[in-house]
Scaffold this active site. Structure first.
Site, PDB file in Angstrom:
ATOM      1  N   GLY A  99      34.970  14.346  52.452  1.00  0.00           N
ATOM      2  CA  GLY A  99      35.019  13.194  52.915  1.00  0.00           C
ATOM      3  C   GLY A  99      36.546  12.985  53.581  1.00  0.00           C
ATOM      4  O   GLY A  99      36.837  13.740  54.391  1.00  0.00           O
ATOM      5  N   SER A 107      38.975  19.902  51.273  1.00  0.00           N
ATOM      6  CA  SER A 107      38.644  20.526  52.782  1.00  0.00           C
ATOM      7  C   SER A 107      37.770  19.330  53.179  1.00  0.00           C
ATOM      8  O   SER A 107      37.260  18.132  52.716  1.00  0.00           O
ATOM      9  CB  SER A 107      37.607  21.683  52.773  1.00  0.00           C
ATOM     10  OG  SER A 107      36.303  21.480  52.182  1.00  0.00           O
ATOM     11  N   LYS A 108      37.370  19.236  54.458  1.00  0.00           N
ATOM     12  CA  LYS A 108      36.561  18.197  55.200  1.00  0.00           C
ATOM     13  C   LYS A 108      35.264  17.888  54.547  1.00  0.00           C
ATOM     14  O   LYS A 108      34.771  16.526  54.575  1.00  0.00           O
ATOM     15  CB  LYS A 108      36.446  18.685  56.733  1.00  0.00           C
ATOM     16  CG  LYS A 108      37.265  18.853  57.443  1.00  0.00           C
ATOM     17  CD  LYS A 108      37.109  18.340  58.902  1.00  0.00           C
ATOM     18  CE  LYS A 108      38.250  18.428  59.770  1.00  0.00           C
ATOM     19  NZ  LYS A 108      38.847  19.823  59.976  1.00  0.00           N
ATOM     20  N   ARG A 109      34.959  18.765  53.696  1.00  0.00           N
ATOM     21  CA  ARG A 109      33.466  18.323  53.062  1.00  0.00           C
ATOM     22  C   ARG A 109      33.741  17.284  52.153  1.00  0.00           C
ATOM     23  O   ARG A 109      32.755  16.655  52.038  1.00  0.00           O
ATOM     24  CB  ARG A 109      33.075  19.803  52.228  1.00  0.00           C
ATOM     25  CG  ARG A 109      32.238  20.463  53.050  1.00  0.00           C
ATOM     26  CD  ARG A 109      31.712  21.677  51.996  1.00  0.00           C
ATOM     27  NE  ARG A 109      32.713  22.289  51.259  1.00  0.00           N
ATOM     28  CZ  ARG A 109      33.189  22.150  50.123  1.00  0.00           C
ATOM     29  NH1 ARG A 109      32.372  21.734  49.347  1.00  0.00           N
ATOM     30  NH2 ARG A 109      34.097  22.876  49.521  1.00  0.00           N
TER      31      ARG A 109
END
Ligand code: GLU
Length: 465
Positions: A249, A245-247
């Site tokens: 990076g 996910s976006k977490r």
């Protein structure tokens, strides 16, 4: 004769092309290439609230960067509305779909009853025409939805090329809506008409679509269409084992470009993400196409490994042609506001550094020292450019002004300076590096001096002498 393989990539343009989408596209592309088939790009833009032209562009950019050229398309679903409506009319006429006037309130009530009985909420077929059944009278002024007549008995089954055999009882599936009251077709229906019209033989896509597959197969059958093979790819986990996910990076493919990865490293990396050919880790795009098959896709989730990607990137940097690296670096320097033509030929500089860096940004950092004015920190100057060092650099300057400009002659000039001043190599080479490039560590100093060029070397030394 077997029909030509036709695969497609069908992204919804609601965001960037992310790593998972890129891997799906790569596999669909490779399968078509492997079998001399066709790879089709279809933009599924019917979710008008979430689809944007920027996202379409980002997808096209990402695919271009990865070198995944489509043979047909991009086709846009929003431009195919008339076709979907035509098929809906045909299905209504053929009796494989029907109008349903059930209101929202009635559906809510139905759901409440089913939940009270601990049943799975589903449409009960009250408007479905059956022999001998009397349908309710359509309420005045209500626009009906169109529902698909899902088979009531039996199972829908397919041999998933990744997950194996999957079977769903038709009793689990209700008569889903294929057109809303305003006439717009729904997602699962558009996909079916497209896969049919586009003659798709192999649907390779993320396994978040496994649940849609039985409905899609039933509609294809109702249309008399051939059912393609399905290969559902498992999701990709981040380095930490949780869903990517976006977490994590870099989720957009173009972020990898931004971060200095070579497209061939990313392609090679993605190819190994859930597919394998023995223990082979490094292979070219051509080799991948030759080897790629659906049998060696793992049904379990693949875990992203940034270290492995970095390792591949370093490998491809070493292999890359200097002219190509020079062009990549020139772009990066220009974006930093550094004129890439202000220094020595970039090809010679990248050749000095490409085995020593991990990515194109690090390469550009190194090259920038040759191209732009360097301003070493005062403490670096104080530490390395002592009076003794400056005296040595001054006599070296005299020699460098005269010598033939090649590595051997430059090396001799440095050695002569060392002898003259009773110094060891680092006592001359380190101050020289600091004076020329602002840093105490560089590739071999004679090579650096040669590549920088006489004029720049003398000019840079003169600033301190
Ligand atoms: N548009 C879907 C998505 O972006 C893919 C649909 C399909 O491949 O059938 O997830």
């Amino acid at each position: 004769m077997a029909s030509t393989v036709r695969t497609r990539f069908a992204p919804s343009p609601t965001g960037f092309l992310h790593i998972g989408g890129a891997r799906t596209a790569l596999f669909a592309w490779a399968y078509a290439r492997r079998h001399g088939g066709r790879f089709i790009l279809r933009i599924e833009d019917t979710d008008v609230a979430r689809s944007t032209p920027e996202a379409v562009q980002a997808i096209l950019d990402g695919m271009q960067w990865l070198g995944l050229e489509a043979d047909e398309g991009p086709f846009y679903q929003m431009q195919r509305m008339d076709r979907y409506k035509e098929v809906i009319r045909q299905m209504l006429a053929a009796g494989t779909a029907y109008h349903c006037y059930t209101s929202r309130e009635e559906l809510d009530a139905l759901r409440a009853e089913q939940e009270a009985r601990k049943e799975k909420p589903r449409y009960d077929g009250r408007w479905r025409p059956e022999p001998g059944k009397t349908l309710p009278v359509p309420p005045a002024g209500v626009q009906p939805v169109v529902r698909f007549c899902n088979p009531i008995e039996g199972v829908v089954a397919w041999d998933d090329q990744v997950k194996g055999r999957i079977e769903i009882a038709n009793a689990e599936l209700d008569d889903f809506i294929i057109a809303r009251a305003d006439g717009t077709p729904t997602y699962n229906f558009c996909v079916v008409v497209d896969d049919w019209d586009m003659g798709i033989t192999h649907v390779i896509r993320g396994d978040d679509h496994v649940n849609n597959t039985p409905r899609q197969i039933n509609v294809l059958r109702a249309l008399g269409a051939e059912v393609p093979q399905y290969a559902h790819l498992s999701m990709i986990l981040g380095d930490d084992g949780t869903k990517l996910s976006k977490r994590h990076g870099a989720v957009s493919v173009m972020q990898y470009d931004e971060d200095g990865y070579l497209a061939e490293a990313v392609v090679n990396y993605l190819a190994r993400l859930g597919w394998s050919h023995g223990d082979d880790e490094i292979f070219s795009r051509e080799q991948f196409v030759e080897w790629f098959d659906l049998d060696h896709i793992t049904p379990s989730a693949a875990q992203f490994n940034t270290e492995k990607l970095n390792w591949l990137n370093a490998h491809y940097l070493k292999q890359a042609d200097n002219a190509r690296l020079a062009a990549e670096v020139a772009n990066r320097l220009a974006r930093r506001g550094v004129n890439p033509e202000a220094g020595p030929a970039l090809e010679a500089v990248v050749a000095l550094y490409k085995e020593r860096v991990g990515n194109l940004n690090e390469l550009a950092d190194a090259v920038e020292l040759f191209v732009a004015e360097v301003h070493p920190a005062p403490e670096v100057l104080a530490q390395h450019l002592t009076d003794a060092a400056k005296a040595a650099l001054a006599s070296l300057r005299g020699r460098l002004a005269e010598v033939a400009w090649d590595k051997a002659a430059i090396n001799q000039a440095i050695k002569d300076t060392m002898a003259e001043h009773g110094l060891k190599m680092p006592q001359v080479a380190i101050p020289l590096r600091v004076a020329l490039l602002g840093v105490p560590q560089t590739p071999s100093i004679d090579a650096v001096v040669e590549v920088l060029g006489r004029e720049a070397v003398l000019h840079r030394l003169d600033r301190y002498l």
